[in-house]
Design a protein around this motif. Structure first.
Motif: not given
Length: 437
Positions: A287-292, A303-308, A316-318
Protein backbone atom coordinates in the motif's frame (compact mmCIF):
# COMPACT_ATOMS: atom_id res chain seq x y z
CA UNK A 1 32.07 -126.07 50.29
CA UNK A 2 32.48 -124.37 53.65
CA UNK A 3 35.89 -122.83 54.20
CA UNK A 4 37.29 -122.23 57.72
CA UNK A 5 37.28 -118.51 57.04
CA UNK A 6 33.59 -118.41 56.31
CA UNK A 7 31.03 -118.58 53.57
CA UNK A 8 31.63 -116.77 50.27
CA UNK A 9 28.60 -115.18 48.74
CA UNK A 10 28.75 -113.37 45.40
CA UNK A 11 26.19 -110.63 44.76
CA UNK A 12 26.23 -110.13 41.05
CA UNK A 13 26.21 -106.50 39.91
CA UNK A 14 26.78 -105.04 43.38
CA UNK A 15 29.44 -105.96 45.90
CA UNK A 16 31.36 -109.04 46.94
CA UNK A 17 31.00 -110.10 50.55
CA UNK A 18 34.19 -111.80 51.75
CA UNK A 19 34.63 -114.59 54.22
CA UNK A 20 35.34 -114.49 57.84
CA UNK A 21 34.90 -110.86 58.94
CA UNK A 22 32.04 -110.03 56.56
CA UNK A 23 34.20 -107.44 54.74
CA UNK A 24 32.24 -105.86 51.89
CA UNK A 25 34.15 -104.64 48.82
CA UNK A 26 33.18 -101.11 47.89
CA UNK A 27 31.09 -100.78 44.75
CA UNK A 28 33.59 -98.20 43.50
CA UNK A 29 36.30 -100.89 43.23
CA UNK A 30 37.04 -101.91 39.67
CA UNK A 31 36.01 -105.51 38.94
CA UNK A 32 38.55 -108.12 37.92
CA UNK A 33 39.18 -109.14 34.35
CA UNK A 34 36.84 -112.15 34.55
CA UNK A 35 34.18 -110.19 36.44
CA UNK A 36 33.77 -113.08 38.95
CA UNK A 37 36.77 -112.82 41.26
CA UNK A 38 36.95 -110.73 44.35
CA UNK A 39 37.41 -106.97 43.73
CA UNK A 40 39.17 -106.31 47.02
CA UNK A 41 41.45 -107.91 49.59
CA UNK A 42 39.22 -110.06 51.78
CA UNK A 43 41.19 -109.06 54.84
CA UNK A 44 41.75 -105.30 54.41
CA UNK A 45 39.06 -104.38 51.86
CA UNK A 46 41.69 -102.76 49.62
CA UNK A 47 40.55 -102.69 46.01
CA UNK A 48 42.64 -105.07 43.98
CA UNK A 49 42.19 -103.49 40.54
CA UNK A 50 41.93 -99.80 41.40
CA UNK A 51 38.97 -97.44 41.66
CA UNK A 52 36.17 -96.51 39.36
CA UNK A 53 36.36 -93.02 37.83
CA UNK A 54 35.94 -90.32 40.49
CA UNK A 55 37.00 -92.39 43.55
CA UNK A 56 40.27 -92.78 45.47
CA UNK A 57 41.80 -94.42 48.51
CA UNK A 58 42.80 -98.03 49.23
CA UNK A 59 39.15 -99.03 49.49
CA UNK A 60 38.00 -96.46 46.86
CA UNK A 61 35.68 -94.93 49.44
CA UNK A 62 36.72 -91.29 48.89
CA UNK A 63 34.79 -89.45 46.20
CA UNK A 64 37.07 -87.06 44.31
CA UNK A 65 35.85 -83.66 43.05
CA UNK A 66 34.51 -83.81 39.51
CA UNK A 67 36.92 -81.03 38.58
CA UNK A 68 40.02 -83.25 39.10
CA UNK A 69 41.82 -84.61 36.05
CA UNK A 70 41.57 -88.41 35.90
CA UNK A 71 44.54 -90.73 35.32
CA UNK A 72 44.42 -92.97 32.31
CA UNK A 73 45.02 -96.21 34.26
CA UNK A 74 43.14 -94.99 37.37
CA UNK A 75 45.30 -97.16 39.66
CA UNK A 76 45.70 -94.43 42.22
CA UNK A 77 42.53 -92.43 41.60
CA UNK A 78 42.43 -88.78 40.59
CA UNK A 79 42.88 -87.36 44.11
CA UNK A 80 44.51 -88.03 47.46
CA UNK A 81 41.95 -89.88 49.61
CA UNK A 82 43.17 -88.16 52.77
CA UNK A 83 43.69 -84.52 51.71
CA UNK A 84 41.41 -84.51 48.64
CA UNK A 85 44.20 -82.99 46.56
CA UNK A 86 43.81 -83.60 42.85
CA UNK A 87 46.93 -85.57 41.99
CA UNK A 88 47.06 -84.78 38.29
CA UNK A 89 45.80 -81.22 38.43
CA UNK A 90 42.47 -79.66 37.57
CA UNK A 91 40.21 -79.72 34.61
CA UNK A 92 40.25 -76.53 32.55
CA UNK A 93 38.59 -73.67 34.40
CA UNK A 94 39.28 -74.87 37.95
CA UNK A 95 42.00 -74.22 40.52
CA UNK A 96 43.07 -75.10 44.05
CA UNK A 97 44.46 -78.28 45.68
CA UNK A 98 41.10 -79.99 45.34
CA UNK A 99 40.12 -78.02 42.22
CA UNK A 100 37.16 -76.48 44.02
CA UNK A 101 37.75 -72.92 42.77
CA UNK A 102 35.84 -72.05 39.59
CA UNK A 103 38.07 -69.64 37.68
CA UNK A 104 36.53 -66.74 35.72
CA UNK A 105 35.47 -67.96 32.33
CA UNK A 106 37.53 -65.31 30.55
CA UNK A 107 40.95 -66.46 31.86
CA UNK A 108 43.39 -67.79 29.28
CA UNK A 109 44.45 -71.42 29.78
CA UNK A 110 47.93 -72.87 30.34
CA UNK A 111 49.19 -76.43 29.97
CA UNK A 112 46.85 -79.29 30.81
CA UNK A 113 46.32 -79.69 34.53
CA UNK A 114 47.77 -76.30 35.48
CA UNK A 115 45.68 -73.85 37.48
CA UNK A 116 44.65 -70.89 35.32
CA UNK A 117 43.78 -68.60 38.25
CA UNK A 118 44.96 -67.97 41.78
CA UNK A 119 42.92 -70.10 44.19
CA UNK A 120 42.75 -67.23 46.72
CA UNK A 121 42.33 -64.07 44.59
CA UNK A 122 40.95 -65.78 41.46
CA UNK A 123 43.32 -63.58 39.45
CA UNK A 124 44.00 -64.98 35.98
CA UNK A 125 47.53 -66.39 35.89
CA UNK A 126 47.99 -66.54 32.11
CA UNK A 127 46.13 -63.34 31.19
CA UNK A 128 42.64 -62.83 29.89
CA UNK A 129 40.68 -63.35 26.73
CA UNK A 130 40.60 -60.40 24.34
CA UNK A 131 37.72 -58.07 25.13
CA UNK A 132 37.93 -58.38 28.93
CA UNK A 133 39.93 -56.70 31.69
CA UNK A 134 40.37 -56.64 35.44
CA UNK A 135 42.44 -58.87 37.74
CA UNK A 136 40.01 -61.77 37.34
CA UNK A 137 39.01 -60.95 33.73
CA UNK A 138 35.32 -60.62 34.55
CA UNK A 139 34.78 -57.09 33.23
CA UNK A 140 34.08 -56.42 29.59
CA UNK A 141 35.96 -53.73 27.70
CA UNK A 142 32.88 -51.51 27.97
CA UNK A 143 30.55 -51.20 30.91
CA UNK A 144 27.57 -51.23 28.54
CA UNK A 145 28.58 -53.57 25.76
CA UNK A 146 31.68 -54.77 23.98
CA UNK A 147 32.29 -51.65 21.93
CA UNK A 148 36.10 -51.46 21.81
CA UNK A 149 37.48 -51.51 18.29
CA UNK A 150 40.75 -52.85 17.04
CA UNK A 151 41.68 -52.45 13.40
CA UNK A 152 44.63 -52.12 11.10
CA UNK A 153 43.11 -49.73 8.57
CA UNK A 154 39.83 -48.41 7.31
CA UNK A 155 38.94 -48.52 3.62
CA UNK A 156 35.20 -48.14 3.53
CA UNK A 157 35.03 -50.95 6.05
CA UNK A 158 36.72 -51.89 9.33
CA UNK A 159 39.31 -54.69 9.25
CA UNK A 160 39.65 -56.05 12.75
CA UNK A 161 42.81 -57.82 13.88
CA UNK A 162 43.26 -60.06 16.95
CA UNK A 163 45.25 -58.78 19.90
CA UNK A 164 48.23 -61.06 19.35
CA UNK A 165 49.00 -59.35 16.02
CA UNK A 166 49.27 -55.85 17.46
CA UNK A 167 50.72 -57.08 20.74
CA UNK A 168 48.14 -55.07 22.68
CA UNK A 169 44.70 -56.25 23.86
CA UNK A 170 41.45 -54.48 23.10
CA UNK A 171 41.41 -52.68 26.43
CA UNK A 172 43.76 -51.96 29.33
CA UNK A 173 43.63 -54.48 32.12
CA UNK A 174 43.58 -51.97 34.96
CA UNK A 175 40.80 -49.60 33.89
CA UNK A 176 39.12 -50.91 30.72
CA UNK A 177 40.30 -48.09 28.42
CA UNK A 178 39.79 -49.13 24.79
CA UNK A 179 43.30 -49.27 23.33
CA UNK A 180 42.30 -49.18 19.67
CA UNK A 181 39.46 -46.67 19.68
CA UNK A 182 35.72 -47.27 19.57
CA UNK A 183 33.45 -49.13 17.26
CA UNK A 184 31.33 -47.06 14.90
CA UNK A 185 28.66 -45.14 16.77
CA UNK A 186 30.41 -45.16 20.18
CA UNK A 187 32.64 -42.83 22.20
CA UNK A 188 33.99 -42.35 25.70
CA UNK A 189 36.77 -43.79 27.88
CA UNK A 190 35.42 -47.33 27.54
CA UNK A 191 33.39 -46.59 24.39
CA UNK A 192 30.22 -47.12 26.39
CA UNK A 193 28.36 -43.99 25.22
CA UNK A 194 26.41 -43.88 21.98
CA UNK A 195 27.08 -41.10 19.49
CA UNK A 196 24.07 -38.92 18.71
CA UNK A 197 21.60 -40.73 16.47
CA UNK A 198 21.94 -37.87 13.98
CA UNK A 199 25.74 -38.26 13.67
CA UNK A 200 26.87 -39.76 10.39
CA UNK A 201 28.16 -43.01 11.99
CA UNK A 202 31.19 -41.64 13.85
CA UNK A 203 31.87 -39.03 16.52
CA UNK A 204 34.91 -37.74 18.40
CA UNK A 205 36.34 -40.39 20.73
CA UNK A 206 36.66 -38.05 23.73
CA UNK A 207 33.90 -35.43 23.28
CA UNK A 208 31.22 -37.19 21.23
CA UNK A 209 31.28 -34.32 18.70
CA UNK A 210 29.91 -35.49 15.36
CA UNK A 211 32.25 -35.33 12.37
CA UNK A 212 29.25 -34.97 10.07
CA UNK A 213 25.49 -34.81 10.54
CA UNK A 214 23.11 -37.27 8.95
CA UNK A 215 20.54 -36.43 7.81
CA UNK A 216 21.54 -32.93 6.68
CA UNK A 217 18.51 -31.42 8.43
CA UNK A 218 20.45 -31.23 11.72
CA UNK A 219 23.43 -29.16 12.83
CA UNK A 220 25.55 -28.31 15.88
CA UNK A 221 28.49 -30.13 17.49
CA UNK A 222 26.36 -33.18 18.30
CA UNK A 223 23.91 -32.72 15.40
CA UNK A 224 20.94 -32.28 17.73
CA UNK A 225 19.83 -28.83 16.50
CA UNK A 226 17.27 -28.93 13.67
CA UNK A 227 18.14 -26.72 10.69
CA UNK A 228 16.20 -23.46 10.52
CA UNK A 229 12.77 -23.70 8.93
CA UNK A 230 13.99 -20.92 6.63
CA UNK A 231 16.61 -23.18 5.03
CA UNK A 232 15.58 -24.38 1.59
CA UNK A 233 14.67 -28.08 1.88
CA UNK A 234 15.66 -27.59 5.55
CA UNK A 235 19.24 -28.51 4.73
CA UNK A 236 22.21 -26.91 6.47
CA UNK A 237 25.85 -27.61 7.30
CA UNK A 238 27.12 -28.43 10.78
CA UNK A 239 27.49 -24.69 11.52
CA UNK A 240 23.73 -24.35 10.87
CA UNK A 241 24.27 -22.34 7.67
CA UNK A 242 21.82 -23.21 4.91
CA UNK A 243 23.58 -25.08 2.11
CA UNK A 244 20.92 -24.54 -0.54
CA UNK A 245 19.99 -20.98 0.37
CA UNK A 246 16.84 -19.60 1.99
CA UNK A 247 13.19 -20.16 1.30
CA UNK A 248 11.45 -17.36 -0.60
CA UNK A 249 10.21 -15.79 2.66
CA UNK A 250 13.43 -15.90 4.76
CA UNK A 251 16.76 -14.13 4.77
CA UNK A 252 20.01 -13.82 6.76
CA UNK A 253 23.21 -15.85 7.17
CA UNK A 254 21.27 -18.80 8.59
CA UNK A 255 17.94 -17.82 6.98
CA UNK A 256 16.50 -17.39 10.46
CA UNK A 257 14.78 -14.03 9.76
CA UNK A 258 11.39 -13.87 8.06
CA UNK A 259 10.76 -11.21 5.41
CA UNK A 260 8.76 -8.33 6.88
CA UNK A 261 5.01 -8.75 6.64
CA UNK A 262 4.81 -5.27 5.07
CA UNK A 263 6.67 -6.50 1.97
CA UNK A 264 4.55 -6.91 -1.16
CA UNK A 265 4.12 -10.64 -1.87
CA UNK A 266 4.64 -11.80 -5.45
CA UNK A 267 1.76 -13.58 -7.15
CA UNK A 268 4.10 -16.48 -7.92
CA UNK A 269 5.00 -18.24 -4.63
CA UNK A 270 8.26 -19.50 -6.13
CA UNK A 271 9.57 -15.92 -6.41
CA UNK A 272 11.38 -14.28 -3.52
CA UNK A 273 9.61 -11.79 -1.23
CA UNK A 274 12.80 -10.12 0.01
CA UNK A 275 16.54 -10.15 -0.65
CA UNK A 276 18.15 -13.25 0.94
CA UNK A 277 21.15 -11.25 2.22
CA UNK A 278 19.75 -7.99 3.63
CA UNK A 279 15.96 -8.51 3.73
CA UNK A 280 15.14 -5.68 1.29
CA UNK A 281 11.55 -6.01 0.05
CA UNK A 282 11.98 -6.68 -3.66
CA UNK A 283 8.56 -5.45 -4.82
CA UNK A 284 8.19 -2.55 -2.41
CA UNK A 285 5.93 -2.03 0.60
CA UNK A 286 2.28 -2.93 0.97
CA UNK A 287 0.00 0.00 0.00
CA UNK A 288 3.05 2.31 -0.18
CA UNK A 289 2.38 3.07 3.48
CA UNK A 290 5.79 1.92 4.79
CA UNK A 291 9.40 2.66 4.04
CA UNK A 292 13.05 1.58 4.72
CA UNK A 293 14.59 -1.36 2.85
CA UNK A 294 12.60 -3.86 4.90
CA UNK A 295 9.42 -1.71 5.05
CA UNK A 296 9.66 -1.51 8.83
CA UNK A 297 8.70 2.19 9.29
CA UNK A 298 5.26 3.66 8.60
CA UNK A 299 5.00 6.79 6.43
CA UNK A 300 4.56 10.03 8.41
CA UNK A 301 1.02 11.02 9.25
CA UNK A 302 1.63 14.39 7.54
CA UNK A 303 1.95 12.66 4.12
CA UNK A 304 -1.06 13.13 1.89
CA UNK A 305 -2.94 9.79 1.66
CA UNK A 306 -0.39 8.35 4.12
CA UNK A 307 1.80 7.16 1.26
CA UNK A 308 5.53 7.54 0.78
CA UNK A 309 8.44 6.28 -1.27
CA UNK A 310 9.92 2.86 -0.40
CA UNK A 311 13.57 3.74 0.21
CA UNK A 312 13.49 7.45 1.21
CA UNK A 313 10.17 7.74 3.05
CA UNK A 314 9.40 10.95 1.13
CA UNK A 315 5.70 11.71 0.85
CA UNK A 316 4.56 10.81 -2.66
CA UNK A 317 1.64 13.25 -2.84
CA UNK A 318 2.85 16.15 -0.73
CA UNK A 319 2.19 17.30 2.81
CA UNK A 320 -1.19 17.50 4.52
CA UNK A 321 -0.26 20.96 5.92
CA UNK A 322 1.80 23.95 4.81
CA UNK A 323 3.10 24.30 8.34
CA UNK A 324 5.59 21.47 7.75
CA UNK A 325 8.22 20.92 5.07
CA UNK A 326 10.83 18.43 3.86
CA UNK A 327 10.57 15.30 1.69
CA UNK A 328 8.88 13.41 4.53
CA UNK A 329 6.83 16.43 5.67
CA UNK A 330 8.22 15.86 9.13
CA UNK A 331 9.91 19.25 9.86
CA UNK A 332 7.80 22.13 11.29
CA UNK A 333 8.14 25.58 9.68
CA UNK A 334 10.14 28.10 11.75
CA UNK A 335 8.12 29.82 14.43
CA UNK A 336 9.20 33.19 13.01
CA UNK A 337 7.43 32.52 9.69
CA UNK A 338 4.41 34.82 9.27
CA UNK A 339 1.24 32.75 9.64
CA UNK A 340 3.48 29.79 10.50
CA UNK A 341 3.62 28.60 6.89
CA UNK A 342 6.51 27.76 4.58
CA UNK A 343 7.37 26.04 1.35
CA UNK A 344 7.69 22.20 1.42
CA UNK A 345 10.92 22.08 -0.57
CA UNK A 346 13.16 24.11 1.75
CA UNK A 347 11.07 25.59 4.56
CA UNK A 348 11.19 29.12 3.03
CA UNK A 349 8.72 31.37 4.85
CA UNK A 350 6.45 32.21 1.93
CA UNK A 351 4.63 35.02 3.80
CA UNK A 352 7.67 36.71 5.21
CA UNK A 353 9.21 36.85 8.66
CA UNK A 354 7.87 38.15 11.89
CA UNK A 355 9.34 41.52 12.96
CA UNK A 356 12.82 41.17 14.43
CA UNK A 357 13.84 38.11 12.31
CA UNK A 358 15.34 37.57 8.90
CA UNK A 359 16.69 34.81 6.57
CA UNK A 360 15.01 32.31 4.21
CA UNK A 361 13.51 30.39 7.12
CA UNK A 362 13.36 33.49 9.34
CA UNK A 363 15.72 31.72 11.68
CA UNK A 364 17.97 34.73 12.33
CA UNK A 365 17.27 37.58 14.75
CA UNK A 366 17.82 41.25 13.77
CA UNK A 367 20.59 42.95 15.73
CA UNK A 368 19.51 44.53 19.03
CA UNK A 369 21.33 47.73 17.91
CA UNK A 370 18.95 48.16 14.94
CA UNK A 371 16.54 51.00 15.59
CA UNK A 372 13.14 49.48 16.46
CA UNK A 373 14.94 46.09 15.91
CA UNK A 374 13.91 46.12 12.27
CA UNK A 375 16.11 44.66 9.55
CA UNK A 376 16.09 43.52 5.95
CA UNK A 377 14.51 40.01 5.43
CA UNK A 378 17.35 38.87 3.22
CA UNK A 379 20.60 40.30 4.64
CA UNK A 380 19.63 41.50 8.15
CA UNK A 381 20.65 45.13 7.52
CA UNK A 382 18.95 47.55 9.88
CA UNK A 383 16.17 49.22 7.89
CA UNK A 384 15.46 52.09 10.37
CA UNK A 385 19.06 52.87 11.19
CA UNK A 386 20.92 52.32 14.42
CA UNK A 387 20.19 53.18 17.99
CA UNK A 388 22.25 55.98 19.51
CA UNK A 389 25.96 55.14 19.78
CA UNK A 390 26.17 52.63 16.89
CA UNK A 391 26.77 52.65 13.17
CA UNK A 392 27.22 50.18 10.27
CA UNK A 393 24.75 48.29 8.02
CA UNK A 394 23.74 46.01 10.88
CA UNK A 395 24.69 48.63 13.49
CA UNK A 396 27.48 46.36 14.58
CA UNK A 397 30.05 49.13 15.38
CA UNK A 398 30.18 51.74 18.12
CA UNK A 399 30.69 55.43 17.23
CA UNK A 400 34.18 56.67 16.49
CA UNK A 401 35.86 59.05 18.91
CA UNK A 402 34.32 62.55 18.58
CA UNK A 403 30.89 61.38 17.33
CA UNK A 404 27.68 60.24 18.99
CA UNK A 405 23.94 59.76 18.51
CA UNK A 406 21.83 57.70 16.04
CA UNK A 407 24.04 56.31 13.33
CA UNK A 408 26.86 58.36 15.02
CA UNK A 409 25.65 61.36 13.00
CA UNK A 410 26.58 64.04 15.60
CA UNK A 411 29.99 65.44 16.54
CA UNK A 412 31.00 66.06 20.13
CA UNK A 413 30.95 69.73 21.17
CA UNK A 414 34.09 71.71 20.46
CA UNK A 415 33.98 72.90 24.08
CA UNK A 416 34.40 69.32 25.39
CA UNK A 417 37.89 68.79 26.75
CA UNK A 418 39.86 66.85 24.11
CA UNK A 419 36.57 66.82 22.16
CA UNK A 420 35.51 63.60 23.89
CA UNK A 421 31.89 62.91 24.67
CA UNK A 422 29.38 60.16 25.53
CA UNK A 423 28.53 58.23 22.33
CA UNK A 424 24.86 58.07 23.18
CA UNK A 425 23.92 61.54 24.46
CA UNK A 426 27.03 63.63 23.57
CA UNK A 427 27.85 64.78 27.14
CA UNK A 428 31.52 65.68 27.64
CA UNK A 429 33.19 62.72 29.31
CA UNK A 430 36.41 64.59 30.41
CA UNK A 431 34.82 67.93 31.19
CA UNK A 432 34.87 71.27 29.37
CA UNK A 433 37.63 73.41 28.08
CA UNK A 434 38.53 76.46 30.12
CA UNK A 435 35.76 79.07 30.26
CA UNK A 436 32.90 76.61 29.70
CA UNK A 437 30.87 74.61 32.12
Amino acid sequence: MIDSLGLLVVLLGHSVITRGENITCNTSCVRGPDNTTETCNITTGECLYGCNVGFAGPNCTYRCPDSCLHPQDNETGPCDHISGECLLGCKEGFAGLNCSILCPENCLTGESGMDICNETTEQCLFGYKDGFYGSNCTRRCSNVDQHCEQCSERKGDIWCVPSYISGEPQCRQDDGYCNHGCKTGRYGFMCGVRCSSTCNDECHRETGMCFECQPSSYCGSTCKIPCQDGCLLQQCNQSCQCVKGCTTTNWGEKCQTVCNSNCIKPSNPSERVCNAYDGTCLLGCEGERFWTNECTEPCFSTCVNGTCEHYTGNCKDGCTSNRVYGGRCDTPCNKNCNAGTCKREDGYCDKGCKEGSFGNNCGNICSATCLNQKCNRVNGCCTDGCISGFEGQQCERGCKEGSYGNNCGNNCSATCLNQKCNKVDGSCTEGCISGFG
